[in-house]
Design an enzyme around this catalytic site. Sequence first.
Site, mmCIF file in Angstrom:
data_model
loop_
_atom_site.group_PDB
_atom_site.id
_atom_site.type_symbol
_atom_site.label_atom_id
_atom_site.label_comp_id
_atom_site.label_asym_id
_atom_site.label_seq_id
_atom_site.Cartn_x
_atom_site.Cartn_y
_atom_site.Cartn_z
ATOM 1 N N ASP A 99 -7.638 -1.870 -6.140
ATOM 2 C CA ASP A 99 -6.548 -1.813 -5.109
ATOM 3 C C ASP A 99 -7.267 -1.674 -3.755
ATOM 4 O O ASP A 99 -6.998 -1.478 -2.663
ATOM 5 C CB ASP A 99 -5.893 0.018 -5.495
ATOM 6 N N ARG A 138 7.896 -3.832 -9.896
ATOM 7 C CA ARG A 138 7.480 -4.187 -11.386
ATOM 8 C C ARG A 138 7.151 -3.323 -12.038
ATOM 9 O O ARG A 138 7.452 -3.301 -13.227
ATOM 10 C CB ARG A 138 5.310 -4.895 -11.216
ATOM 11 N N ARG A 157 1.007 -10.766 -14.067
ATOM 12 C CA ARG A 157 1.230 -9.525 -14.193
ATOM 13 C C ARG A 157 1.985 -9.632 -15.995
ATOM 14 O O ARG A 157 3.201 -8.889 -15.811
ATOM 15 C CB ARG A 157 1.287 -8.979 -13.336
ATOM 16 N N LYS A 203 1.225 7.018 -4.786
ATOM 17 C CA LYS A 203 2.503 6.126 -5.101
ATOM 18 C C LYS A 203 2.486 6.406 -6.667
ATOM 19 O O LYS A 203 3.397 6.394 -7.291
ATOM 20 C CB LYS A 203 2.178 5.518 -4.384
ATOM 21 N N ASN A 204 1.386 6.280 -7.080
ATOM 22 C CA ASN A 204 0.677 5.238 -8.482
ATOM 23 C C ASN A 204 1.009 6.660 -9.598
ATOM 24 O O ASN A 204 1.240 5.988 -10.654
ATOM 25 C CB ASN A 204 -0.203 4.548 -8.647
ATOM 26 N N CYS A 220 3.186 -11.434 -9.487
ATOM 27 C CA CYS A 220 2.829 -11.987 -7.683
ATOM 28 C C CYS A 220 1.967 -12.152 -7.606
ATOM 29 O O CYS A 220 1.358 -12.644 -7.803
ATOM 30 C CB CYS A 220 2.814 -9.879 -7.583
ATOM 31 N N ARG A 253 5.267 -0.942 1.148
ATOM 32 C CA ARG A 253 5.832 -0.623 -0.492
ATOM 33 C C ARG A 253 5.197 0.043 -0.743
ATOM 34 O O ARG A 253 5.765 1.550 -1.051
ATOM 35 C CB ARG A 253 5.478 -1.903 -1.038
HETATM 36 C C1 EPZ Z 1 -1.088 -0.754 -12.068
HETATM 37 O O1 EPZ Z 1 -0.834 -1.462 -12.318
HETATM 38 C C2 EPZ Z 1 -0.815 -0.127 -10.217
HETATM 39 N N1 EPZ Z 1 0.340 -0.016 -9.800
HETATM 40 C C3 EPZ Z 1 -1.445 -1.175 -9.752
HETATM 41 O O2 EPZ Z 1 -1.973 -0.710 -7.634
HETATM 42 C C4 EPZ Z 1 -3.498 -1.261 -10.077
HETATM 43 O O3 EPZ Z 1 -3.907 -2.383 -9.187
HETATM 44 C C5 EPZ Z 1 -3.950 -1.331 -11.597
HETATM 45 O O4 EPZ Z 1 -2.536 -0.331 -12.537
HETATM 46 C C6 EPZ Z 1 -5.206 -1.838 -11.697
HETATM 47 O O5 EPZ Z 1 -5.203 -0.352 -11.401
HETATM 48 C C7 EPZ Z 1 1.260 0.820 -10.062
HETATM 49 O O6 EPZ Z 1 0.616 2.389 -10.682
HETATM 50 C C8 EPZ Z 1 2.209 1.086 -10.078
HETATM 51 P P1 EPZ Z 1 -2.858 -2.789 -14.880
HETATM 52 P P2 EPZ Z 1 -1.069 -2.194 -13.822
HETATM 53 O O7 EPZ Z 1 -1.745 -2.655 -15.961
HETATM 54 O O8 EPZ Z 1 -0.006 -1.049 -14.173
HETATM 55 C C9 EPZ Z 1 -3.722 -7.795 -16.829
HETATM 56 C C10 EPZ Z 1 -1.357 -1.344 -5.866
HETATM 57 O O9 EPZ Z 1 -1.617 -1.885 -4.889
HETATM 58 N N2 EPZ Z 1 -2.714 -7.438 -18.400
HETATM 59 O O10 EPZ Z 1 -4.044 -2.006 -15.665
HETATM 60 O O11 EPZ Z 1 0.411 -3.064 -13.548
HETATM 61 C C11 EPZ Z 1 -2.876 -7.441 -15.615
HETATM 62 O O12 EPZ Z 1 -2.041 -8.895 -15.333
HETATM 63 C C12 EPZ Z 1 -0.526 -1.843 -7.404
HETATM 64 O O13 EPZ Z 1 -0.815 -0.135 -5.734
HETATM 65 C C13 EPZ Z 1 -2.086 -7.943 -19.200
HETATM 66 O O14 EPZ Z 1 -2.487 -9.188 -19.066
HETATM 67 O O15 EPZ Z 1 -2.162 -2.555 -14.399
HETATM 68 C C14 EPZ Z 1 -4.036 -7.269 -15.225
HETATM 69 O O16 EPZ Z 1 -5.276 -8.393 -14.737
HETATM 70 C C15 EPZ Z 1 -1.391 -3.004 -7.243
HETATM 71 N N3 EPZ Z 1 -1.061 -7.374 -20.205
HETATM 72 C C16 EPZ Z 1 -4.783 -6.315 -15.421
HETATM 73 O O17 EPZ Z 1 -4.258 -6.502 -17.313
HETATM 74 C C17 EPZ Z 1 -0.039 -6.144 -19.877
HETATM 75 O O18 EPZ Z 1 0.586 -5.505 -20.226
HETATM 76 C C18 EPZ Z 1 -4.757 -4.621 -15.442
HETATM 77 O O19 EPZ Z 1 -3.253 -4.772 -14.872
HETATM 78 C C19 EPZ Z 1 -1.078 -5.203 -18.674
HETATM 79 C C20 EPZ Z 1 -1.981 -5.773 -18.028
#
Ligand code: EPZ
Length: 424
Positions: A306, A92, A121, A22-23, A116, A398
């Site tokens: 995850d 998202r 996020r 998915k990711n 969420c 999802r």
């Molecule tokens: C990706 O989400 C994945 N989703 C998530 O999988 C996964 O948990 C996450 O990466 C971490 O590995 C997809 O790839 C579609 P991040 P993403 O940006 O990109 C903060 C699942 O269950 N942050 O690495 O949203 C954020 O709040 C999903 O498959 C900011 O502060 O994750 C978090 O605390 C859930 N500002 C941390 O960074 C930003 O602009 C990591 O988020 C972006 C992120």
Amino acid sequence: MSVIQVQGLCPLNGRIRIQGSKNAVLPMMAAALLCRDVTVLHHVPDIADVRIMADILRHLGCLVNWRQGRMEIDASDLTRTEIPREYVGKMRSSCLLLGPLLAREGEAVTSYPGGCVIGKRPIDFHIHALERLGASFREQNGTIAARARKLFGTWILFPYPSVGATENALLAAVLADGTTVLLNCAMEPEIEELCRLLTAMGARIKGIGGPELVVEGVPELHSCEFTPAGDRICAGTYLAAAVISRGDVVVAGVRPGELLEPLKTMERMGAAVSVREKEKEIRVQMKKRPSPVFLETGPYPRFPTDLQPVFLAAACTCRGESRIRETVFEARFAAADEMKRFGARIRTDRDTVHVKGRWPLGSASVRAPDLRGGAALVLAGMAAEGISGIEDCGHIERGYEDLCRDLSLLGAKIWMERESLAGS
Ligand code: EPZ
């Protein structure tokens, strides 16, 4: 509303081929916008998030044909650059369309994805990276309008190795004028997959798989066909189910090297883990009650956030006290509150949860809080005496094509009851 019913104490046995990631697929679908031609993706999982992303691409003017895992995206003529709020609210990852729309059309309108259950996020890292490349953003009542007459190569230092922000910056920089250096990038396997797709489309990227990516912008990208890897989080979920049910499971189609920390954790819990790297197969056998879990999540290659909820479920069955620390998301213990209904003693202390396991668990009726929490509750039900029910399991669809189908193939006694509208 649909409810998953699971009969506990049935050890899983067998082999299962893992669905496409998915990711990895979601950013690849966004990347298809970068080419005024057809991009073909194979092994595309039939899950709700991919269906939503396909609908958004159609809304933007793409032709999307998707049959039996093969998705053809024709992005020759885009007719819109605005992503409706109702789509953003559902998924998202729609924010990943900002980069390619700015790179190709010079404009994009979307809205804040909003938080969420696992955290606020924000997308500030995404916006900052695209501003560094030359985009300007205007916000009004939650709507974000981005414009860029042209994108120019620059350097970008991510404050945190954000997966999505790294992907968005890549999806913009590949068509920017000049060279872009991305520093402190996320190194999840899905980023490497995206870089390989972009390279196959004609992009020039150095440092693939590392924390520093150097992107030399090109005038245009061309069509290609690509097969993404299997979903390592699905694989980790089914292998954790083998530990929880004291079974013997082989997952096929996922590189063992992408699950090193979870596999090491399973070995420390007492599982026998064997891998066949070339065949992309992983086998986990569990014959006794697991020893306690001690893990801390973090950006790749650390333990993946995850899989934290499913290892929390495994911790509920362990002999002794386990400790799990979540460092990626600020609120990813929603499943813990539900898991207490199975009888494990769980205490949450800020970013750490302490679990005193029991065996077997007691059956319970619980509610899925989110995608991975929902899968974890199903796994906890597999360790409970009697039949347990997991409500709101739409979240699970999802990310998992058919959790009941897959676990049944491995010997679980599990079924879905879809409550008719009248009954809801
Ligand atoms: C990706 O989400 C994945 N989703 C998530 O999988 C996964 O948990 C996450 O990466 C971490 O590995 C997809 O790839 C579609 P991040 P993403 O940006 O990109 C903060 C699942 O269950 N942050 O690495 O949203 C954020 O709040 C999903 O498959 C900011 O502060 O994750 C978090 O605390 C859930 N500002 C941390 O960074 C930003 O602009 C990591 O988020 C972006 C992120």
